[in-house]
Write a protein that holds these residues in place. Structure first.
Motif, PDB file in Angstrom:
ATOM      1  N   ASP A   3      49.220 -20.036  -1.138  1.00 24.66           N
ATOM      2  CA  ASP A   3      48.596 -19.589  -2.413  1.00 24.66           C
ATOM      3  C   ASP A   3      48.489 -18.163  -2.667  1.00 24.66           C
ATOM      4  O   ASP A   3      49.395 -17.264  -2.042  1.00 24.66           O
ATOM      5  CB  ASP A   3      46.949 -20.053  -2.371  1.00 24.66           C
ATOM      6  CG  ASP A   3      46.336 -19.329  -1.519  1.00 24.66           C
ATOM      7  OD1 ASP A   3      46.562 -18.352  -0.816  1.00 24.66           O
ATOM      8  OD2 ASP A   3      45.078 -19.600  -1.429  1.00 24.66           O
ATOM      9  N   ALA A  46      43.979 -19.641  -7.580  1.00 24.79           N
ATOM     10  CA  ALA A  46      44.684 -19.661  -8.719  1.00 24.79           C
ATOM     11  C   ALA A  46      45.631 -18.346  -8.689  1.00 24.79           C
ATOM     12  O   ALA A  46      45.234 -17.272  -8.395  1.00 24.79           O
ATOM     13  CB  ALA A  46      43.981 -19.720  -9.883  1.00 24.79           C
ATOM     14  N   ALA A  84      47.352 -23.572 -11.153  1.00 25.84           N
ATOM     15  CA  ALA A  84      46.527 -23.036 -12.361  1.00 25.84           C
ATOM     16  C   ALA A  84      44.998 -23.011 -11.931  1.00 25.84           C
ATOM     17  O   ALA A  84      44.648 -23.441 -10.997  1.00 25.84           O
ATOM     18  CB  ALA A  84      46.784 -24.580 -13.147  1.00 25.84           C
ATOM     19  N   GLY A  85      44.278 -22.553 -12.751  1.00 27.61           N
ATOM     20  CA  GLY A  85      42.700 -22.174 -12.624  1.00 27.61           C
ATOM     21  C   GLY A  85      42.239 -21.269 -13.444  1.00 27.61           C
ATOM     22  O   GLY A  85      42.755 -21.283 -14.667  1.00 27.61           O
ATOM     23  N   THR A  87      42.082 -18.287 -14.740  1.00 29.50           N
ATOM     24  CA  THR A  87      42.635 -16.996 -14.495  1.00 29.50           C
ATOM     25  C   THR A  87      42.213 -16.361 -15.662  1.00 29.50           C
ATOM     26  O   THR A  87      42.654 -14.951 -15.782  1.00 29.50           O
ATOM     27  CB  THR A  87      44.233 -17.211 -14.594  1.00 29.50           C
ATOM     28  OG1 THR A  87      44.562 -18.134 -15.652  1.00 29.50           O
ATOM     29  CG2 THR A  87      44.757 -18.135 -13.563  1.00 29.50           C
TER      30      THR A  87
END
Length: 223
Positions: A3, A46, A84-85, A87
């Motif tokens: 990540d 993310a 994705a998150g 952000t």
């Protein structure tokens, strides 16, 4: 798979072809396409992650060394991907947007009023993506004296290179911070903070609508 914190968030070990086509059957020069579906950990940060693909021998257990065409040992990173998150960042100290080439707008700016010689000046920028961006852009920050001479400078891709603009979605808001080292030998006085962007691949600056290619945001007193 790693990540944005470079932590492993997914791992998959399998024989090629779901075990139906082991490497001992491969022929020199053969090209073989293989597909994997790998679940990502729920706690993955993310941002932009990376994918490593490698091979290991089971008996005796050992990783195979990856090399580039020149024979140099390399880390087998084959791609980057976006996790994705949440952000979208809050806009601290909002300001009238500065439009860079209809791609990015500076919508927030924070910096101290003063800094000592030899210390670090921290400048926080908040960006909004005006469109999906297909290129990686680099931010530059200059500290200018009264004659317009640059006395300190920082160039970097957003978030220290961890979140390149080519991964931003249209409408996304991104917080970005930079640290400029102030030389010990500069004269005390007021200095201007100037910022802008350029394409990372060729250094061409992004223009500001009807206002050149760099924006002067404010002043800071160097003590």
């Amino acid at each position: 798979m790693f990540d944005a914190n470079d932590q492993i968030v997914a791992r998959w070990n399998a024989f090629p072809g779901g075990g139906m086509y082991p490497t001992r059957l491969w022929q020199p020069g053969e090209i073989f396409a293989d597909e994997y579906q790998i679940p990502i950990a729920l706690n993955a940060r993310a941002g932009v992650g990376r994918i490593e693909a490698s091979l290991f021998r089971r008996v005796p257990l050992a990783n195979l060394t990856a090399r580039d065409p020149q024979g140099n040992v390399v880390t087998p990173t084959i791609a980057r991907f976006k996790i994705a998150g949440a952000t979208n960042a809050p806009i601290e100290n909002p300001r009238a947007p500065i439009n860079f080439a209809d791609q990015l707008a500076l919508v927030g700016y924070t910096a101290p009023n003063q800094v000592a010689r030899g210390d670090t000046l921290r400048v926080k920028l908040t960006w909004r993506a005006l469109a999906a961006i297909t290129q990686d852009d680099t931010v530059f920050i200059h500290l200018l004296d009264v004659n317009g001479k640059t006395v300190a400078q920082k160039d970097d891709q957003p978030q220290g290179g961890a979140y390149p603009t080519s991964f931003w979605d249209a409408g996304e808001i991104v917080a970005d911070e930079y640290a400029l080292m102030i030389p010990r030998d500069v004269l005390p006085g007021d200095y201007t903070i100037e910022i802008g962007l350029y394409r990372s691949r060729d250094g061409v600056r992004l223009s500001i609508r009807n206002d050149g290619d760099a924006a002067r945001l404010g002043t800071v007193r160097v003590n």
